[in-house]
Design a protein around this motif. Structure first.
Motif, mmCIF file in Angstrom:
data_model
loop_
_atom_site.group_PDB
_atom_site.id
_atom_site.type_symbol
_atom_site.label_atom_id
_atom_site.label_comp_id
_atom_site.label_asym_id
_atom_site.label_seq_id
_atom_site.Cartn_x
_atom_site.Cartn_y
_atom_site.Cartn_z
ATOM 1 N N GLU A 132 1.760 30.216 -56.041
ATOM 2 C CA GLU A 132 1.146 31.535 -56.206
ATOM 3 C C GLU A 132 0.694 32.111 -54.874
ATOM 4 O OE1 GLU A 132 -2.009 30.926 -58.937
ATOM 5 O OE2 GLU A 132 -0.697 30.839 -60.729
ATOM 6 N N GLU A 133 0.222 31.260 -53.957
ATOM 7 C CA GLU A 133 -0.231 31.727 -52.649
ATOM 8 C C GLU A 133 0.924 31.978 -51.691
ATOM 9 O OE1 GLU A 133 -3.162 32.562 -51.710
ATOM 10 O OE2 GLU A 133 -4.248 31.974 -53.503
ATOM 11 N N GLY A 134 2.117 31.620 -52.087
ATOM 12 C CA GLY A 134 3.277 31.857 -51.227
ATOM 13 C C GLY A 134 3.524 30.789 -50.204
ATOM 14 N N VAL A 135 2.778 29.658 -50.268
ATOM 15 C CA VAL A 135 3.011 28.571 -49.300
ATOM 16 C C VAL A 135 4.324 27.848 -49.606
ATOM 17 C CG1 VAL A 135 2.059 26.441 -48.379
ATOM 18 C CG2 VAL A 135 0.535 28.322 -48.981
ATOM 19 N N LEU A 136 4.605 27.665 -50.880
ATOM 20 C CA LEU A 136 5.882 27.048 -51.303
ATOM 21 C C LEU A 136 6.687 28.078 -52.060
ATOM 22 C CD1 LEU A 136 4.685 23.540 -52.532
ATOM 23 C CD2 LEU A 136 5.634 24.133 -50.312
ATOM 24 N N ARG A 137 7.987 27.938 -51.967
ATOM 25 C CA ARG A 137 8.898 28.850 -52.680
ATOM 26 C C ARG A 137 9.825 28.054 -53.593
ATOM 27 N NH1 ARG A 137 9.103 33.999 -50.514
ATOM 28 N NH2 ARG A 137 7.918 34.238 -48.583
#
Length: 302
Positions: free
Chosen positions: A297-302
């Motif tokens: 959700e935070e965009g650290v992992l895709r």
């Protein structure tokens, strides 16, 4: 005796040969070719040096190294004329004796980098600089197209055996034997340097902004080609794979505290957002799944 005095006077009155190296820039949003920002600032410093010197004391010329012929009216031609619009009457294109294919003319930039040979232009500049023997060479610190490694000033200075000064923001004076310039330091500080000529200097982004390019002088200016050596291929760069830059992952907010009081306040402060979830009495697999969900959700992992 009179002949000796006249020869000495003629030697003293010889103009200072200054060369400004310019390159093709690229707009960060549209991707269109333009004059390079740092190279334009370098040319602006040279024009300021010419303006503050006595008439005829400085002979300024601008060079652009190209591994191929530049078609009149093309995108590269239009971009280079941005330098002519700053007040130059001509711009010299330093080319190899046998110009090769131009990668920028291909329809697909990715295919151009892979299929077309990569030409190394710095040996051409070294050959031409040895022939012309200017006293001062000014360039930008880093290019906007190509590799953009910022190594060109270092390669030229090492090949010519000249001193290199980086991060110049102003050229105060030049008496033909020494150059006095201001160098940018961290936190807005400046350092005055006195350099023995011939020398090569690169300009910092904190240098004065370049003047606006005028349309009429840019159209009237002349682009003249000058062959200066054999074609040199960059075998190492030909193996590179080029891809569009990807957006970097978003970092989680980190609390920076300098004292124990600030750390206590940060630890005791109530969370601003209400989207958090408190986990109690769950298994390790469930906790790991929730952490993984948060990172996505935070965009650290895709």
């Amino acid at each position: 005796m009179k002949a000796e005095r006249s020869s000495v006077a003629q030697q003293d009155s010889a103009p200072l040969e200054v060369v400004s190296l310019v390159s093709l820039g690229q707009h960060p949003v549209s991707g269109r070719l333009r004059r390079a920002e740092q190279d334009a600032r370098a040319l602006e410093l040279c024009l300021a040096l010419e303006r503050q010197s006595a008439p005829g004391a400085v002979s300024l010329s601008a060079w652009h190294a190209s591994g191929s012929e530049i078609a009149p009216g093309g995108e590269q031609d239009q971009a280079l004329r941005g330098y002519l619009g700053m007040g130059l009457e001509s711009l010299t294109l330093v080319t190899p004796n046998a110009p090769g294919a131009d990668p920028l003319k291909a329809a697909d930039p990715q295919a151009a980098v892979i299929d077309q040979p990569v030409i190394d232009v710095w040996p051409l500049l070294v050959t031409r600089l040895k022939q012309a023997a200017p006293q001062l060479v000014v360039c930008g610190g880093q290019g906007e197209t190509g590799e953009g490694s910022g190594l060109l000033p270092h390669l030229l200075a090492e090949s010519l055996g000249w001193p290199l000064v980086e991060g110049i923001v102003a050229i105060e004076s030049c008496d033909g034997a020494h150059l006095t310039a201001l160098q940018a330091l961290p936190r807005g500080q400046r350092r005055r340097l006195r350099v023995k000529l011939p020398a090569l200097v690169s300009v910092d982004s904190a240098a004065p902004a370049a003047r606006q390019s005028a349309f009429a002088p840019a159209r009237r200016g002349e682009l003249s080609s000058l062959a200066s050596g054999e074609l040199v291929h960059d075998a190492q760069a030909e193996t590179f794979s080029v891809a569009p830059a990807r957006k970097r992952p978003k970092r989680l907010k980190r609390i920076k505290a300098t004292s124990a009081r600030d750390r206590f306040k940060a630890a005791a402060a109530k969370a601003e957002g209400g989207g958090g979830k408190r986990l109690e009495g769950v298994s390790a697999e469930e906790g790991a799944a929730e952490i993984l969900k948060l990172l996505r959700e935070e965009g650290v992992l895709r």
